[in-house]
Design an enzyme around this catalytic site. Sequence first.
Site, PDB file in Angstrom:
ATOM      1  N   SER A 139       0.866  -1.181   0.000  1.00 57.80           N
ATOM      2  CA  SER A 139       0.000   0.000   0.000  1.00 57.80           C
ATOM      3  C   SER A 139       0.896   1.222   0.000  1.00 57.80           C
ATOM      4  O   SER A 139       2.081   1.141   0.366  1.00 57.80           O
ATOM      5  CB  SER A 139      -0.883  -0.002   1.256  1.00 57.80           C
ATOM      6  OG  SER A 139      -1.510   1.251   1.430  1.00 57.80           O
ATOM      7  N   TYR A 151      -1.449  -1.125  10.828  1.00 54.09           N
ATOM      8  CA  TYR A 151      -1.566  -1.692   9.479  1.00 54.09           C
ATOM      9  C   TYR A 151      -0.471  -1.110   8.597  1.00 54.09           C
ATOM     10  O   TYR A 151       0.183  -1.834   7.834  1.00 54.09           O
ATOM     11  CB  TYR A 151      -2.948  -1.367   8.922  1.00 54.09           C
ATOM     12  CG  TYR A 151      -3.139  -1.690   7.451  1.00 54.09           C
ATOM     13  CD1 TYR A 151      -3.459  -2.976   7.043  1.00 54.09           C
ATOM     14  CD2 TYR A 151      -3.011  -0.700   6.480  1.00 54.09           C
ATOM     15  CE1 TYR A 151      -3.643  -3.275   5.697  1.00 54.09           C
ATOM     16  CE2 TYR A 151      -3.194  -0.988   5.138  1.00 54.09           C
ATOM     17  CZ  TYR A 151      -3.507  -2.279   4.754  1.00 54.09           C
ATOM     18  OH  TYR A 151      -3.690  -2.561   3.421  1.00 54.09           O
TER      19      TYR A 151
END
Length: 247
Positions: A139, A151
């Site tokens: 990401s 995350y």
Amino acid sequence: MDITNNTILITGGSAGIGFEIAKAFTAAGNQVIITGRDQQRLDDALVQLPGAIGFKGDISNEQDTAALVASLIKDYPTLNLVVNNAGQAYKYDIANSENAFDKAQDEMLTNYLAVVRLNEKLLPLLKSQATAAIVNVTSIVALVPGQLTTYSASKAALHSYSESLRIALERSSGQVKVFELMPPLVNTSFSAIINGHNGIPAAEVAADLIDALQNDKYEIHVGNTKHVYDLSLKSREEALTLMNPVE
């Protein structure tokens, strides 16, 4: 890399980005195997993926992973492409949380450690093919952390690992390529906790992956991730502010 006539494993392929990648590869004439933790969602996905195979299991679970690997070696010995897409994310205030460790542990296991384990177990099979590849889905938060704090940390670990694995495989086997797919905010149920409806379509991510595989583009900046990356080099503070707006 040729994007046709491959045998492809996509973890977390029953929804979101994984499902759109599975659709694109199925349409291109590949044998696609998807994994998912929910049988109903897996069945619903397979109806839309002609010829695809489903495997119910959780890649963060060691026994499920062992069963998946055994099945692949036995039934799909031509496996030559692995897309590590399955993920876990929590949104919470890291400065005021009583269970940050539990959440971070779950994210790190699913998003990073489980990927290392699955790659380790499948590399012997991948190395036996004439051409093969691993795609790790990270990401933009792997480079500039965002609202999903731990995350982001797990994706940063996967980014670093992807670079190291690419170098190691280039120097050893040579035929196993390592790609890293870096989406921005994508409109999926997974991203609903951070207003994912404002994100790009998951099909756009899949299309960029297909293009990158064909052109051996190893770090794939989808959508505005190139802008965020460039901004982080120019002004780290501005990039962090962009990725962490005041709500």
